[in-house]
Design a protein around this motif. Structure first.
Motif, PDB file in Angstrom:
ATOM      1  N   GLY A 116      27.032  34.835  50.145  1.00 45.61           N
ATOM      2  CA  GLY A 116      28.257  35.528  50.532  1.00 45.61           C
ATOM      3  C   GLY A 116      28.584  36.790  49.768  1.00 45.61           C
ATOM      4  N   ILE A 117      27.548  37.573  49.430  1.00 44.07           N
ATOM      5  CA  ILE A 117      27.759  38.852  48.727  1.00 44.07           C
ATOM      6  C   ILE A 117      27.312  39.989  49.636  1.00 44.07           C
ATOM      7  CG2 ILE A 117      27.138  40.264  46.707  1.00 44.07           C
ATOM      8  CD1 ILE A 117      26.605  37.619  45.207  1.00 44.07           C
ATOM      9  N   ASP A 118      28.159  41.011  49.808  1.00 43.79           N
ATOM     10  CA  ASP A 118      27.772  42.155  50.640  1.00 43.79           C
ATOM     11  C   ASP A 118      26.884  43.118  49.865  1.00 43.79           C
ATOM     12  OD1 ASP A 118      29.605  44.578  49.655  1.00 43.79           O
ATOM     13  OD2 ASP A 118      30.808  42.737  49.633  1.00 43.79           O
ATOM     14  N   LYS A 119      26.152  43.957  50.610  1.00 44.56           N
ATOM     15  CA  LYS A 119      25.159  44.850  49.980  1.00 44.56           C
ATOM     16  C   LYS A 119      25.805  45.907  49.083  1.00 44.56           C
ATOM     17  CE  LYS A 119      24.695  47.906  54.020  1.00 44.56           C
ATOM     18  NZ  LYS A 119      23.754  48.493  54.979  1.00 44.56           N
ATOM     19  N   TYR A 120      27.056  46.286  49.368  1.00 43.24           N
ATOM     20  CA  TYR A 120      27.721  47.295  48.541  1.00 43.24           C
ATOM     21  C   TYR A 120      28.050  46.742  47.149  1.00 43.24           C
ATOM     22  CZ  TYR A 120      28.220  49.507  53.112  1.00 43.24           C
ATOM     23  OH  TYR A 120      27.958  50.041  54.343  1.00 43.24           O
TER      24      TYR A 120
ATOM     25  N   THR B  41      29.267  55.294  42.465  1.00 44.39           N
ATOM     26  CA  THR B  41      30.364  55.995  43.159  1.00 44.39           C
ATOM     27  C   THR B  41      30.238  55.903  44.676  1.00 44.39           C
ATOM     28  OG1 THR B  41      29.139  58.068  42.870  1.00 44.39           O
ATOM     29  CG2 THR B  41      30.899  57.623  41.293  1.00 44.39           C
ATOM     30  N   ALA B  42      29.001  56.073  45.207  1.00 47.90           N
ATOM     31  CA  ALA B  42      28.772  56.028  46.656  1.00 47.90           C
ATOM     32  C   ALA B  42      29.097  54.646  47.224  1.00 47.90           C
ATOM     33  CB  ALA B  42      27.327  56.401  46.978  1.00 47.90           C
ATOM     34  N   ASN B  43      28.625  53.604  46.547  1.00 49.20           N
ATOM     35  CA  ASN B  43      28.830  52.243  47.049  1.00 49.20           C
ATOM     36  C   ASN B  43      30.237  51.725  46.773  1.00 49.20           C
ATOM     37  OD1 ASN B  43      26.203  51.090  48.243  1.00 49.20           O
ATOM     38  ND2 ASN B  43      25.555  52.207  46.433  1.00 49.20           N
TER      39      ASN B  43
ATOM     40  N   PHE C   6      35.370  50.166  48.955  1.00 48.83           N
ATOM     41  CA  PHE C   6      36.810  50.441  48.997  1.00 48.83           C
ATOM     42  C   PHE C   6      37.257  50.677  50.438  1.00 48.83           C
ATOM     43  CE2 PHE C   6      40.562  53.267  48.519  1.00 48.83           C
ATOM     44  CZ  PHE C   6      41.358  52.419  47.736  1.00 48.83           C
ATOM     45  N   ALA C   7      36.450  51.465  51.180  1.00 52.03           N
ATOM     46  CA  ALA C   7      36.746  51.766  52.592  1.00 52.03           C
ATOM     47  C   ALA C   7      36.719  50.497  53.438  1.00 52.03           C
ATOM     48  CB  ALA C   7      35.732  52.772  53.131  1.00 52.03           C
ATOM     49  N   GLN C   8      35.796  49.591  53.100  1.00 53.43           N
ATOM     50  CA  GLN C   8      35.654  48.319  53.810  1.00 53.43           C
ATOM     51  C   GLN C   8      36.919  47.453  53.641  1.00 53.43           C
ATOM     52  OE1 GLN C   8      32.653  45.365  52.409  1.00 53.43           O
ATOM     53  NE2 GLN C   8      31.577  45.841  54.290  1.00 53.43           N
ATOM     54  N   TYR C   9      37.458  47.427  52.432  1.00 54.96           N
ATOM     55  CA  TYR C   9      38.657  46.643  52.159  1.00 54.96           C
ATOM     56  C   TYR C   9      39.921  47.287  52.737  1.00 54.96           C
ATOM     57  CZ  TYR C   9      36.246  43.242  49.258  1.00 54.96           C
ATOM     58  OH  TYR C   9      35.418  42.244  48.829  1.00 54.96           O
TER      59      TYR C   9
END
Length: 198
Positions: free
Chosen positions: A68-72, A185-187, A192-195
């Motif tokens: 349950g861990i996302d790639k970012y 910084t990129a990820n 952050f955008a995902q949340y």
């Protein structure tokens, strides 16, 4: 898959992995292992390391989904690992202690010297930014270079000298530090955008 091939992406990924693997900086270790254990099977060590990296590139993602861990999030963790490796290279300190072994070709040459935690984490972290085909090409190029270095480690050490190898290690350490910051910084922005969307 081949239409996604990019020379720029391949070269960037190659440089990232080259800096993380730091095979040139590992030459003194390889030379001492050769003296300690005798013959090192360069072909076997290189192939095993390459297979480990490619396998983790594909299986690693499934393992992340399973827990349950996302790639970012994983890429950010990878950036932290790369950051620590870079600090080790620049400051000449040892944060991750290498374990002793009674064999040389597979352990500790293939794992963890070449395809260690930092390399495997980086391989998966690169997947958040680059296409698989370009990362595979980068892994194959690095595997070939690792093989050439393993074959001629003693000769390279004599020609370059300990001082030159240390300077090269610090230069790649700085490059690696910049890569770690970029990855972070990129990820972090993507995470952050995902949340925010939630």
């Amino acid at each position: 898959m081949f239409q996604l091939f990019s020379v720029k992406e391949t070269l960037t990924a190659t440089m990232v992995l080259f800096a993380v693997i730091d095979i040139l900086g590992s030459i003194p270790i390889i030379v001492s292992l050769r003296k300690k254990f005798g013959h090192i099977e360069s072909e076997k060590a290189s192939i095993v390391a390459g297979v480990l990296m490619i396998a983790f590139l594909f299986i690693g993602d499934n393992i992340l989904k399973l827990i349950g861990i996302d790639k970012y999030s994983f890429a950010i963790a990878g950036a932290v690992v790369i950051f620590i490796i870079a600090l080790e290279m620049i400051l000449g300190i040892e944060i991750n202690k290498a374990s002793e072994s009674n064999s040389a070709s597979i352990i500790p040459i293939a794992f963890p010297l070449i395809a260690g935690a930092g390399t495997l984490t980086t391989t998966l972290s690169l997947r958040a930014e680059y296409h698989d085909i370009n990362i595979i090409c980068a892994i194959l190029l690095n595997t070939l270079f690792v093989y050439l270095v393993l074959k001629s480690a003693t000769w390279i050490e004599k020609k370059m000298g300990q001082g030159s190898l240390q300077v090269l290690q610090k230069v790649f350490g700085i490059i690696l530090l910049a890569i770690a910051i970029k990855l972070f910084t990129a990820n972090f922005a993507m995470l952050f955008a995902q949340y925010i969307h939630f």
